[in-house]
Design a protein around this motif. Structure first.
Motif: not given
Length: 129
Positions: A7-17
């Protein structure tokens, strides 16, 4: 044989702000948005033109629309969108010719483009109001 699941650690919720776009990316995105604004405004104003050409009474009615603040605001916004699209369209054409492609010169040309558009927007406001 068992396979290991990696499992690669990826951002789960990218906050575009929280993402800070470079000025060149902002200029490019706004150029696309201004194109949509100009396209919609063209449809609106061609409809008003068609209506104004049908009879003298319809011309007077359409002319009366331009006394309303909301119509004046839309007209000003359309002129500002057209100015932005034209200024940054010229900038993109110059970049297509091989100039202003480096980050520094591209950023400077975007800043100059924003300044020119601001002046044209003020002039459009003077024209409308």
């Amino acid at each position: 044989m068992k396979r290991k699941i990696v499992r690669k650690e990826r951002p789960k919720n990218l906050d575009l702000s929280t993402v800070q776009f470079p000025i060149t990316a902002t200029a490019s995105i706004l150029h696309r948005i201004s194109g949509i604004i100009v396209f919609i405004a063209l449809a609106i104003f061609l409809t008003l033109l068609n209506c104004s050409l049908t009879s003298a009474e319809d011309f007077q009615r359409v002319q009366g629309y331009f006394d309303l603040f909301i119509v004046e605001f839309v007209f000003w916004g359309s002129l500002t969108g057209l100015a932005y699209h034209a200024v940054f369209g010229i900038r993109h054409m110059i970049q297509d010719l091989g100039h202003w492609e480096e980050l520094e010169s591209a950023s400077l040309s975007a800043k100059v483009g924003f300044a020119i558009t601001a002046v044209l927007s003020i002039l459009a406001g003077i024209l409308v109001w």
